[in-house]
Motif scaffolding. Structure first.
Motif, PDB file in Angstrom:
ATOM      1  N   LEU A  55       0.773  -1.156  -0.161  1.00 47.61           N
ATOM      2  CA  LEU A  55       0.416   0.203   0.095  1.00 47.61           C
ATOM      3  C   LEU A  55       1.240   1.149   0.005  1.00 47.61           C
ATOM      4  O   LEU A  55       0.249   2.223  -0.265  1.00 47.61           O
ATOM      5  CB  LEU A  55      -0.742  -0.100   1.210  1.00 47.61           C
ATOM      6  CG  LEU A  55      -2.418  -1.514   1.958  1.00 47.61           C
ATOM      7  CD1 LEU A  55      -2.928  -0.803   2.537  1.00 47.61           C
ATOM      8  CD2 LEU A  55      -3.045  -0.798   0.105  1.00 47.61           C
ATOM      9  N   GLY A  56       1.864   0.913   0.291  1.00 45.51           N
ATOM     10  CA  GLY A  56       2.974   1.695   0.379  1.00 45.51           C
ATOM     11  C   GLY A  56       2.903   2.954   0.779  1.00 45.51           C
ATOM     12  O   GLY A  56       2.809   3.924   1.277  1.00 45.51           O
ATOM     13  N   VAL A  57       2.429   2.646   2.763  1.00 44.18           N
ATOM     14  CA  VAL A  57       2.122   3.377   3.906  1.00 44.18           C
ATOM     15  C   VAL A  57       3.225   3.038   5.393  1.00 44.18           C
ATOM     16  O   VAL A  57       3.752   2.397   5.122  1.00 44.18           O
ATOM     17  CB  VAL A  57       0.841   3.214   3.349  1.00 44.18           C
ATOM     18  CG1 VAL A  57      -0.379   3.916   2.942  1.00 44.18           C
ATOM     19  CG2 VAL A  57       0.058   1.169   5.309  1.00 44.18           C
ATOM     20  N   SER A  58       2.912   4.300   6.042  1.00 46.00           N
ATOM     21  CA  SER A  58       3.521   3.680   7.247  1.00 46.00           C
ATOM     22  C   SER A  58       3.788   2.320   7.682  1.00 46.00           C
ATOM     23  O   SER A  58       2.765   1.890   8.181  1.00 46.00           O
ATOM     24  CB  SER A  58       4.079   4.538   7.435  1.00 46.00           C
ATOM     25  OG  SER A  58       3.716   4.223   9.780  1.00 46.00           O
ATOM     26  N   PHE A  59       4.277   1.286   8.669  1.00 44.78           N
ATOM     27  CA  PHE A  59       4.030   0.059   8.703  1.00 44.78           C
ATOM     28  C   PHE A  59       3.924   0.746  10.413  1.00 44.78           C
ATOM     29  O   PHE A  59       3.051  -0.184  10.647  1.00 44.78           O
ATOM     30  CB  PHE A  59       5.663  -0.934   8.822  1.00 44.78           C
ATOM     31  CG  PHE A  59       4.962  -2.145   9.415  1.00 44.78           C
ATOM     32  CD1 PHE A  59       3.995  -2.499   9.002  1.00 44.78           C
ATOM     33  CD2 PHE A  59       6.292  -2.549  10.402  1.00 44.78           C
ATOM     34  CE1 PHE A  59       4.419  -4.212   9.968  1.00 44.78           C
ATOM     35  CE2 PHE A  59       6.071  -3.719  11.415  1.00 44.78           C
ATOM     36  CZ  PHE A  59       4.621  -4.937  10.972  1.00 44.78           C
TER      37      PHE A  59
END
Length: 210
Positions: free
Chosen positions: A45-49
């Motif tokens: 998703l290309g989001v902060s883990f």
């Protein structure tokens, strides 16, 4: 919003009366959870883990009624929703307390969390805002340490019944990404059984796609 728990019909009434008088009524444990699927999903998703697993933890907390209980005097309040007060780090390695509102929709949660992170980064000091209620979990991440136990600084004179959750360093074990999660809860409100429910539900949330 909240309702008041009917203590007269609560099977844990005696437990509540017993443990709430303790100087230290919190108990805790650390469990390694499998974050393999969650990490892959966050990357896809290309989001902060960090925000991804924070949302999954908040979803598990909100999914168990006992984690929404809070002590108020001689009563127990049952909140409809519990938010996240996370310690957010700044560039100078200090941190401030935040309020990240829980939303079951990850996109909405993520947007609000990003705004709160930026606000804390631009606000000096520890208490960057006021907290109107205790429908919170106290949350922190220690991504530098693969801990096996954890304790919290606490003021025993401060009324507090909020669960405290901390996440440690993710490591690879037999091809899986494992991550320690520390949980401390108020024994007047729940028992070991409920912590088991939490970790079972958390693993389900980590294995699901948002």
């Amino acid at each position: 919003m909240y309702t008041k728990l009917n203590l007269d019909n609560w099977p844990r009434r005696e437990h509540f009366e017993f443990f709430r008088k303790f100087d230290e009524p919190f108990f805790g444990l650390v469990v390694n959870v499998d974050a393999t699927t969650a990490y892959a999903e966050a990357k896809a998703l290309g989001v902060s883990f960090f925000l991804y697993y924070t949302h999954r933890i908040a979803a598990a907390v909100n999914g168990i009624e006992e984690f929404r209980y809070r002590i108020s005097g001689d009563e127990v309040l049952v909140y409809d929703k519990v938010d996240v007060s996370a310690t957010l780090t700044r560039e100078d390695n200090t941190f401030g307390f935040s309020l990240i509102e829980y939303n079951p929709d990850f996109t909405a949660f993520y947007k609000g969390a990003q705004q709160e992170i930026e606000r804390v980064r631009q606000t000096p000091g520890l208490f960057t805002r006021s907290f109107e209620a205790d429908n919170l979990i106290h949350f922190s991440a220690i991504p530098w340490v693969n801990f096996t136990s954890l304790s919290h600084a606490r003021s025993f004179t401060l009324p507090d019944s909020c669960p405290k959750i901390s996440v440690g360093k993710m490591t690879e074990v037999n091809g899986r990404r494992m991550m320690p999660v520390s949980l401390h809860v108020h024994h007047a409100l729940m028992d070991g059984y409920h912590t088991g429910l939490f970790f079972e539900l958390l693993q389900q949330k980590l294995d699901e796609k948002v």
